[in-house]
Every structure is written in structure tokens, then in C-alpha cells.
Design a protein around this motif. Sequence first.
Motif, PDB file in Angstrom:
ATOM      1  N   TYR A   1      36.432   7.878 -17.203  1.00 19.71           N
ATOM      2  CA  TYR A   1      37.485   8.528 -17.978  1.00 19.71           C
ATOM      3  C   TYR A   1      38.082   9.628 -17.121  1.00 19.71           C
ATOM      4  O   TYR A   1      37.340  10.367 -16.468  1.00 19.71           O
ATOM      5  CB  TYR A   1      36.925   9.145 -19.267  1.00 19.71           C
ATOM      6  N   ASP A   2      39.402   9.754 -17.125  1.00 24.13           N
ATOM      7  CA  ASP A   2      40.086  10.785 -16.352  1.00 24.13           C
ATOM      8  C   ASP A   2      40.964  11.605 -17.289  1.00 24.13           C
ATOM      9  O   ASP A   2      41.895  11.086 -17.901  1.00 24.13           O
ATOM     10  CB  ASP A   2      40.941  10.138 -15.260  1.00 24.13           C
ATOM     11  N   PHE A   3      40.628  12.902 -17.402  1.00 26.28           N
ATOM     12  CA  PHE A   3      41.370  13.816 -18.270  1.00 26.28           C
ATOM     13  C   PHE A   3      42.126  14.865 -17.466  1.00 26.28           C
ATOM     14  O   PHE A   3      42.590  15.853 -18.027  1.00 26.28           O
ATOM     15  CB  PHE A   3      40.406  14.513 -19.244  1.00 26.28           C
ATOM     16  N   SER A   4      42.281  14.664 -16.161  1.00 19.16           N
ATOM     17  CA  SER A   4      42.885  15.685 -15.295  1.00 19.16           C
ATOM     18  C   SER A   4      44.359  15.947 -15.619  1.00 19.16           C
ATOM     19  O   SER A   4      44.880  16.997 -15.264  1.00 19.16           O
ATOM     20  CB  SER A   4      42.721  15.310 -13.821  1.00 19.16           C
ATOM     21  N   GLY A   5      45.038  15.029 -16.307  1.00 22.47           N
ATOM     22  CA  GLY A   5      46.439  15.228 -16.684  1.00 22.47           C
ATOM     23  C   GLY A   5      46.619  15.422 -18.186  1.00 22.47           C
ATOM     24  O   GLY A   5      47.700  15.187 -18.704  1.00 22.47           O
ATOM     25  N   TRP A   6      45.526  15.815 -18.859  1.00 24.98           N
ATOM     26  CA  TRP A   6      45.536  15.952 -20.326  1.00 24.98           C
ATOM     27  C   TRP A   6      46.767  16.677 -20.826  1.00 24.98           C
ATOM     28  O   TRP A   6      47.154  17.660 -20.222  1.00 24.98           O
ATOM     29  CB  TRP A   6      44.265  16.694 -20.764  1.00 24.98           C
ATOM     30  N   PRO A   7      47.457  16.147 -21.836  1.00 32.21           N
ATOM     31  CA  PRO A   7      47.006  15.153 -22.805  1.00 32.21           C
ATOM     32  C   PRO A   7      47.259  13.696 -22.406  1.00 32.21           C
ATOM     33  O   PRO A   7      47.017  12.805 -23.203  1.00 32.21           O
ATOM     34  CB  PRO A   7      47.789  15.521 -24.061  1.00 32.21           C
ATOM     35  N   ILE A   8      47.741  13.450 -21.200  1.00 31.79           N
ATOM     36  CA  ILE A   8      47.745  12.077 -20.679  1.00 31.79           C
ATOM     37  C   ILE A   8      46.344  11.834 -20.119  1.00 31.79           C
ATOM     38  O   ILE A   8      45.801  12.677 -19.403  1.00 31.79           O
ATOM     39  CB  ILE A   8      48.814  11.894 -19.584  1.00 31.79           C
ATOM     40  N   TRP A   9      45.750  10.707 -20.465  1.00 25.49           N
ATOM     41  CA  TRP A   9      44.401  10.424 -19.994  1.00 25.49           C
ATOM     42  C   TRP A   9      44.244   8.925 -19.779  1.00 25.49           C
ATOM     43  O   TRP A   9      45.088   8.136 -20.203  1.00 25.49           O
ATOM     44  CB  TRP A   9      43.341  10.953 -20.968  1.00 25.49           C
ATOM     45  N   SER A  10      43.191   8.552 -19.069  1.00 28.28           N
ATOM     46  CA  SER A  10      42.977   7.135 -18.780  1.00 28.28           C
ATOM     47  C   SER A  10      41.486   6.816 -18.767  1.00 28.28           C
ATOM     48  O   SER A  10      40.642   7.706 -18.646  1.00 28.28           O
ATOM     49  CB  SER A  10      43.599   6.758 -17.431  1.00 28.28           C
ATOM     50  N   VAL A  11      41.215   5.534 -18.892  1.00 34.17           N
ATOM     51  CA  VAL A  11      39.862   5.024 -18.697  1.00 34.17           C
ATOM     52  C   VAL A  11      39.974   3.788 -17.815  1.00 34.17           C
ATOM     53  O   VAL A  11      40.842   2.932 -18.020  1.00 34.17           O
ATOM     54  CB  VAL A  11      39.129   4.715 -20.028  1.00 34.17           C
ATOM     55  N   SER A  12      39.124   3.738 -16.799  1.00 37.57           N
ATOM     56  CA  SER A  12      39.075   2.597 -15.878  1.00 37.57           C
ATOM     57  C   SER A  12      37.711   1.930 -16.007  1.00 37.57           C
ATOM     58  O   SER A  12      36.682   2.616 -15.987  1.00 37.57           O
ATOM     59  CB  SER A  12      39.282   3.059 -14.436  1.00 37.57           C
ATOM     60  N   TRP A  13      37.734   0.626 -16.112  1.00 41.36           N
ATOM     61  CA  TRP A  13      36.497  -0.158 -16.206  1.00 41.36           C
ATOM     62  C   TRP A  13      36.398  -1.088 -15.007  1.00 41.36           C
ATOM     63  O   TRP A  13      37.374  -1.754 -14.651  1.00 41.36           O
ATOM     64  CB  TRP A  13      36.499  -1.013 -17.474  1.00 41.36           C
ATOM     65  N   THR A  14      35.222  -1.138 -14.407  1.00 43.94           N
ATOM     66  CA  THR A  14      34.896  -2.136 -13.385  1.00 43.94           C
ATOM     67  C   THR A  14      33.842  -3.040 -14.004  1.00 43.94           C
ATOM     68  O   THR A  14      32.775  -2.566 -14.409  1.00 43.94           O
ATOM     69  CB  THR A  14      34.364  -1.476 -12.110  1.00 43.94           C
TER      70      THR A  14
ATOM     71  N   MET B   1      43.631  24.334 -16.203  1.00 53.20           N
ATOM     72  CA  MET B   1      43.734  22.949 -16.633  1.00 53.20           C
ATOM     73  C   MET B   1      43.167  22.833 -18.048  1.00 53.20           C
ATOM     74  O   MET B   1      42.071  23.292 -18.327  1.00 53.20           O
ATOM     75  CB  MET B   1      42.931  22.067 -15.663  1.00 53.20           C
ATOM     76  N   THR B   2      43.927  22.217 -18.914  1.00 53.14           N
ATOM     77  CA  THR B   2      43.472  21.968 -20.273  1.00 53.14           C
ATOM     78  C   THR B   2      42.721  20.650 -20.310  1.00 53.14           C
ATOM     79  O   THR B   2      43.178  19.651 -19.745  1.00 53.14           O
ATOM     80  CB  THR B   2      44.670  21.900 -21.235  1.00 53.14           C
ATOM     81  N   LEU B   3      41.570  20.643 -20.968  1.00 55.35           N
ATOM     82  CA  LEU B   3      40.759  19.442 -21.096  1.00 55.35           C
ATOM     83  C   LEU B   3      40.372  19.244 -22.558  1.00 55.35           C
ATOM     84  O   LEU B   3      40.257  20.217 -23.296  1.00 55.35           O
ATOM     85  CB  LEU B   3      39.480  19.567 -20.253  1.00 55.35           C
ATOM     86  N   PRO B   4      40.149  17.998 -22.975  1.00 59.72           N
ATOM     87  CA  PRO B   4      39.686  17.794 -24.347  1.00 59.72           C
ATOM     88  C   PRO B   4      38.281  18.375 -24.504  1.00 59.72           C
ATOM     89  O   PRO B   4      37.419  18.187 -23.641  1.00 59.72           O
ATOM     90  CB  PRO B   4      39.683  16.267 -24.500  1.00 59.72           C
ATOM     91  N   SER B   5      38.078  19.108 -25.609  1.00 52.60           N
ATOM     92  CA  SER B   5      36.782  19.764 -25.798  1.00 52.60           C
ATOM     93  C   SER B   5      36.117  19.393 -27.118  1.00 52.60           C
ATOM     94  O   SER B   5      35.006  19.841 -27.391  1.00 52.60           O
ATOM     95  CB  SER B   5      36.958  21.286 -25.726  1.00 52.60           C
ATOM     96  N   SER B   6      36.804  18.569 -27.935  1.00 54.37           N
ATOM     97  CA  SER B   6      36.201  18.140 -29.192  1.00 54.37           C
ATOM     98  C   SER B   6      36.742  16.770 -29.571  1.00 54.37           C
ATOM     99  O   SER B   6      37.794  16.338 -29.088  1.00 54.37           O
ATOM    100  CB  SER B   6      36.487  19.146 -30.308  1.00 54.37           C
ATOM    101  N   LEU B   7      36.029  16.130 -30.447  1.00 55.97           N
ATOM    102  CA  LEU B   7      36.431  14.817 -30.936  1.00 55.97           C
ATOM    103  C   LEU B   7      37.834  14.870 -31.546  1.00 55.97           C
ATOM    104  O   LEU B   7      38.650  13.972 -31.330  1.00 55.97           O
ATOM    105  CB  LEU B   7      35.409  14.336 -31.975  1.00 55.97           C
ATOM    106  N   SER B   8      38.128  15.942 -32.248  1.00 58.61           N
ATOM    107  CA  SER B   8      39.431  16.046 -32.933  1.00 58.61           C
ATOM    108  C   SER B   8      40.610  16.097 -31.965  1.00 58.61           C
ATOM    109  O   SER B   8      41.743  15.802 -32.358  1.00 58.61           O
ATOM    110  CB  SER B   8      39.450  17.265 -33.853  1.00 58.61           C
ATOM    111  N   ASP B   9      40.382  16.437 -30.698  1.00 59.21           N
ATOM    112  CA  ASP B   9      41.466  16.443 -29.708  1.00 59.21           C
ATOM    113  C   ASP B   9      42.079  15.055 -29.521  1.00 59.21           C
ATOM    114  O   ASP B   9      43.212  14.933 -29.047  1.00 59.21           O
ATOM    115  CB  ASP B   9      40.974  16.964 -28.355  1.00 59.21           C
ATOM    116  N   PHE B  10      41.345  14.006 -29.872  1.00 62.90           N
ATOM    117  CA  PHE B  10      41.821  12.634 -29.676  1.00 62.90           C
ATOM    118  C   PHE B  10      42.508  12.063 -30.916  1.00 62.90           C
ATOM    119  O   PHE B  10      43.099  10.981 -30.847  1.00 62.90           O
ATOM    120  CB  PHE B  10      40.658  11.727 -29.272  1.00 62.90           C
TER     121      PHE B  10
END
Length: 140
Positions: free
Chosen positions: A110-123, A1-10
Motif C-alpha cells: 500500500y502506498d499513501f505517500s500522495g494521500w488522499p490519492i493512494w494505491s495498492v500493488s499486488w504481486t 505529509m498527511t497520512l491516513p491514521s484511522s479507519l474512518s479516513d477511508f
Amino acid sequence: MTLPSSLSDFEGNWSLSRTIHDARAGHVAQAEGHAVLHPSDDGLIYDEEVSLHIPGQAEMKGTRRYLWRDADDWIAIHFDDERYFHALKLGQSQSRDHHDCPPDSYDAVYDFSGWPIWSVSWTVKGPRKAYEMKTEYRHR
């Protein structure tokens, strides 16, 4: 699984889709738009533009800006006036954080499990707030 590992990935252009389940108002709102994360002297600037659709109301346009700062294996996210907001941990499929803004409480996942598709959920909970908001990002 590929995950973001640096600020520049975004860095770059992202389309976004947001769903807001507002328990207090009793409706579900939708937003579509895009975010651009572009370099600055000390990190990335996050600029967002959306069209918000709330049932029974005219479409609204919205913008927001955050400052993303490198913090080793974390990204520290600040409001555009430099006040600290929250952080996300790099190299993990999920990252959680909490932001207190009395009398309201904000919990992020934050969910990066489908990187480069990612999400953030707020409650969000407070005397006048009770909503869950999920935003999904895809590279444009």
C-alpha cells in the motif's frame, strides 16, 4: 505529509484505475470503476464495481466486497465471508503484507505517500498465476 491514521479516513466514494500485467497470459489488462467504503456495525464495508478490459475480449463487469476492521494502528481486511485476508498499517507512507493461499502467494504494498490519492500493488505467484496488479484510488 498527511497520512491516513484511522479507519474512518477511508470512508466515502473512490474512483479507481487498475492495471494488471499478466506475465503468464502475456498481456496488460485495464479496469476502471469505483469503490465505496461505507460504515457497518464493526468497521467499513468495501464495495467495488469495475469494467475490465482484457486485450482481444469483450468488456467484463466485476464486483468485489471486503470487510475492513479497526485493529488499533492497523486495518484488518477480511473477505466478505469473514475469512481474514491481510492487513495494512496506518500512519506510514507504505504498508506491506503477505497472504498465502496455497499454492499461490500474494504480496501487497500500500502506498499513501500522495494521500488522499493512494494505491495498492499486488504481486501474485503460483503454478497458474504470475501477475502484478496496481490499483490507484482517488476521492470522488
